[in-house]
Design a protein around this motif. Structure first.
Motif, PDB file in Angstrom:
ATOM      1  N   GLN A   1     -42.597  23.259 -15.350  1.00 38.86           N
ATOM      2  CA  GLN A   1     -41.622  23.928 -16.182  1.00 38.86           C
ATOM      3  C   GLN A   1     -42.068  25.347 -16.521  1.00 38.86           C
ATOM      4  N   LEU A   2     -43.364  25.597 -16.695  1.00 40.05           N
ATOM      5  CA  LEU A   2     -43.819  26.906 -17.135  1.00 40.05           C
ATOM      6  C   LEU A   2     -43.398  28.012 -16.175  1.00 40.05           C
ATOM      7  N   LYS A   3     -43.631  27.815 -14.890  1.00 38.84           N
ATOM      8  CA  LYS A   3     -43.296  28.854 -13.910  1.00 38.84           C
ATOM      9  C   LYS A   3     -41.787  28.990 -13.750  1.00 38.84           C
ATOM     10  N   ALA A   4     -41.084  27.872 -13.634  1.00 35.89           N
ATOM     11  CA  ALA A   4     -39.623  27.904 -13.434  1.00 35.89           C
ATOM     12  C   ALA A   4     -38.908  28.561 -14.607  1.00 35.89           C
ATOM     13  N   TYR A   5     -39.408  28.363 -15.810  1.00 33.61           N
ATOM     14  CA  TYR A   5     -38.741  28.881 -17.007  1.00 33.61           C
ATOM     15  C   TYR A   5     -39.246  30.272 -17.413  1.00 33.61           C
ATOM     16  N   SER A   6     -39.980  30.943 -16.523  1.00 36.41           N
ATOM     17  CA  SER A   6     -40.528  32.256 -16.868  1.00 36.41           C
ATOM     18  C   SER A   6     -39.523  33.393 -16.688  1.00 36.41           C
ATOM     19  N   THR A   7     -38.386  33.116 -16.051  1.00 35.65           N
ATOM     20  CA  THR A   7     -37.323  34.112 -15.908  1.00 35.65           C
ATOM     21  C   THR A   7     -35.996  33.488 -16.346  1.00 35.65           C
ATOM     22  N   MET A   8     -35.052  34.323 -16.738  1.00 38.53           N
ATOM     23  CA  MET A   8     -33.748  33.808 -17.183  1.00 38.53           C
ATOM     24  C   MET A   8     -33.060  33.019 -16.079  1.00 38.53           C
ATOM     25  N   SER A   9     -33.195  33.474 -14.839  1.00 40.10           N
ATOM     26  CA  SER A   9     -32.518  32.788 -13.733  1.00 40.10           C
ATOM     27  C   SER A   9     -33.093  31.400 -13.466  1.00 40.10           C
TER      28      SER A   9
END
Length: 190
Positions: A1-9
């Protein structure tokens, strides 16, 4: 989740709003506690992303909570604590024209990791005075590491509901840290 949620997209809850590209975004700015912080207070910086009728606050949070306990000092000289349910919260606004509608917390933030918590606010800039003040908080749970739970963890109660409450209390400590206020100008939405 940390990497995936690091940008708005990468955040499905934000993508589903179909906001398009922001009008502009601020540079990261460090957030400080409004009063004395707990020893577990993480490093927090925020970026404000402005859309015509929305404001998205991206809180970049780094878990730097080091702890020394008996078991970790024997094994490796200490270690960090894991944070769970890390949320950036707009607790109050001086303007009815800008209010929070969605909050996306970080589920788990390991020691020395950085993740993004998000807060989406609906804005009606035409109805705002020139300036809105947002009262902000950081809410999180510092989880107990293996071997650091209290010696007596047997449930003194009999039924399932009370057992759930007992487990929740012994699963970690919840912190609510008041942060410095944020200023939002109506002109930022155009």
């Amino acid at each position: 989740q940390l990497k995936a949620y690091s940008t708005m997209s990468g955040v499905p809850e934000i993508r589903s709003l179909n906001l398009g590209e922001p009008l502009h975004s601020t540079r990261p700015s460090k957030m400080k506690p409004s009063s004395s912080a707990s020893p577990t207070f993480p490093e927090v910086s925020i970026v404000k992303h402005f859309f015509s009728r929305h404001l998205i606050i991206q809180a970049n949070i780094t878990n730097s909570s080091f702890t020394m306990n008996y078991n970790s000092s024997i094994n490796n000289g200490g270690g960090g604590r894991t944070f769970t349910k890390v949320a950036f919260v707009v607790a109050d606004s001086t303007e009815e024209a800008i209010q929070p509608i969605v909050r996306i917390p970080i589920k788990t933030l390991p020691y020395q990791a950085t993740g993004c918590a998000w807060c989406v606010l609906m804005a009606t800039p035409q109805q705002m005075d020139s300036l809105a003040i947002l009262t902000c908080e950081l809410r999180y749970i510092v989880s107990n590491n293996a071997g650091t739970a209290p010696a007596s963890t047997t449930n003194p109660f009999g039924d399932d509901e009370e057992e759930k409450m007992f487990v929740a209390v012994n699963d970690g400590r919840t912190y609510v840290e008041e942060l410095q206020d944020l200023e939002v100008h109506a002109a930022h939405f155009s």
